[in-house]
Design an enzyme around this catalytic site. Structure first.
Site, PDB file in Angstrom:
ATOM      1  N   THR A 135      -0.534  -0.256  -4.630  1.00 56.19           N
ATOM      2  CA  THR A 135      -1.519   0.806  -4.844  1.00 56.19           C
ATOM      3  C   THR A 135      -0.817   1.968  -5.536  1.00 56.19           C
ATOM      4  O   THR A 135       0.334   2.305  -5.212  1.00 56.19           O
ATOM      5  CB  THR A 135      -2.156   1.276  -3.522  1.00 56.19           C
ATOM      6  OG1 THR A 135      -1.141   1.704  -2.621  1.00 56.19           O
ATOM      7  CG2 THR A 135      -2.982   0.166  -2.892  1.00 56.19           C
ATOM      8  N   ASP A 153       0.853  -1.190   0.000  1.00 55.23           N
ATOM      9  CA  ASP A 153       0.000   0.000   0.000  1.00 55.23           C
ATOM     10  C   ASP A 153       0.890   1.242   0.000  1.00 55.23           C
ATOM     11  O   ASP A 153       1.039   1.930   0.999  1.00 55.23           O
ATOM     12  CB  ASP A 153      -0.934  -0.011   1.206  1.00 55.23           C
ATOM     13  CG  ASP A 153      -1.977   1.086   1.140  1.00 55.23           C
ATOM     14  OD1 ASP A 153      -2.162   1.687   0.054  1.00 55.23           O
ATOM     15  OD2 ASP A 153      -2.615   1.356   2.171  1.00 55.23           O
ATOM     16  N   ALA A 154       1.477   1.520  -1.161  1.00 55.78           N
ATOM     17  CA  ALA A 154       2.465   2.588  -1.283  1.00 55.78           C
ATOM     18  C   ALA A 154       1.885   3.872  -1.873  1.00 55.78           C
ATOM     19  O   ALA A 154       2.459   4.934  -1.721  1.00 55.78           O
ATOM     20  CB  ALA A 154       3.626   2.112  -2.150  1.00 55.78           C
ATOM     21  N   LYS A 155       0.768   3.766  -2.591  1.00 54.22           N
ATOM     22  CA  LYS A 155       0.132   4.919  -3.255  1.00 54.22           C
ATOM     23  C   LYS A 155       1.147   5.680  -4.093  1.00 54.22           C
ATOM     24  O   LYS A 155       1.188   6.897  -4.107  1.00 54.22           O
ATOM     25  CB  LYS A 155      -0.550   5.825  -2.236  1.00 54.22           C
ATOM     26  CG  LYS A 155      -1.627   5.113  -1.434  1.00 54.22           C
ATOM     27  CD  LYS A 155      -2.204   5.988  -0.346  1.00 54.22           C
ATOM     28  CE  LYS A 155      -3.254   5.270   0.455  1.00 54.22           C
ATOM     29  NZ  LYS A 155      -2.701   4.279   1.388  1.00 54.22           N
ATOM     30  N   ARG A 156       1.967   4.947  -4.819  1.00 56.03           N
ATOM     31  CA  ARG A 156       3.074   5.501  -5.587  1.00 56.03           C
ATOM     32  C   ARG A 156       2.617   6.197  -6.865  1.00 56.03           C
ATOM     33  O   ARG A 156       1.613   5.845  -7.456  1.00 56.03           O
ATOM     34  CB  ARG A 156       4.042   4.391  -5.988  1.00 56.03           C
ATOM     35  CG  ARG A 156       4.881   3.900  -4.857  1.00 56.03           C
ATOM     36  CD  ARG A 156       5.902   4.940  -4.518  1.00 56.03           C
ATOM     37  NE  ARG A 156       6.961   4.353  -3.727  1.00 56.03           N
ATOM     38  CZ  ARG A 156       7.678   5.029  -2.866  1.00 56.03           C
ATOM     39  NH1 ARG A 156       7.427   6.295  -2.661  1.00 56.03           N
ATOM     40  NH2 ARG A 156       8.639   4.442  -2.199  1.00 56.03           N
TER      41      ARG A 156
END
Length: 195
Positions: free
Chosen positions: A47, A20-23
């Site tokens: 993510t 869940d890095a939201k990169r």
């Protein structure tokens, strides 16, 4: 992080790990982030934030054997500021529509359980897409409503995340693991989706 992911893969073969890095970033930087997630950390999925444009997502999608969860309608209250702009088709529905149109098995959406109306609209817009759903547990999302509104017609299509609802306990160190175990059992029963 890489050590922990390798441990999960060794201890629980077949259990996918979602980073869940939201990169995201411009193309060349995004390509490096994708390499980090899938090569260095050995995650099975990540993510990704699409709000810089679709070209910044594409480097992640080039890893066809890996999952890419695109932020669509997040569970935090402040997400209204940008994600709901533009009626009758707000930003989050444009993202859902684009992912549905792509029809790629490795491209999925993140939709929060705290916005049930949006969850229903996303499912209508993207009937075939898998959804990662945060917002149950500590954030108070309704699991029964999530199951009712978010499942695909085949009864599948959702991955429900419950982190703090399992790990956040104000108890003594001696009781902590017991409480985590009890919470994990409770949420597993509440969230298991049967077709």
């Amino acid at each position: 992080m890489a050590t922990f992911i390798r441990w999960v893969h060794a201890e629980y073969p077949g259990l996918p790990v979602i980073l869940d890095a939201k990169r995201n970033d411009i193309g060349s930087s995004s390509a490096r982030y994708a390499s980090e997630a899938f090569h260095r950390f050995e995650a099975d999925a990540v993510t990704v934030n699409a709000f810089m444009g679709w070209d910044t997502v594409e480097p992640f999608l080039s890893y066809e054997e890996k999952g890419v969860f695109i932020l669509c309608r997040t569970s935090n209250p402040g997400s209204n500021w940008i994600q709901t702009i533009g009626e009758p088709e707000p930003v989050y529905l444009r993202i859902a529509e684009h992912v549905q149109r792509l029809a790629r098995e490795n491209t999925m959406l993140v939709v929060g359980a705290t916005h049930l109306d949006a969850l229903e609209r996303v499912r209508q817009t993207a009937p075939d897409v898998w959804l990662l759903i945060p917002g149950v547990g500590a954030q108070g999302g309704d699991t029964a409503e999530v199951r009712r509104l978010a499942r695909r017609q085949d009864g599948l299509g959702i991955v429900v995340n419950c982190s703090r609802g399992i790990t956040q306990h104000d108890v003594s160190a001696e009781m902590y693991l017991h409480e985590v175990e009890q919470s994990a059992v409770f949420w597993n029963r509440a969230l298991v989706v049967k077709p």
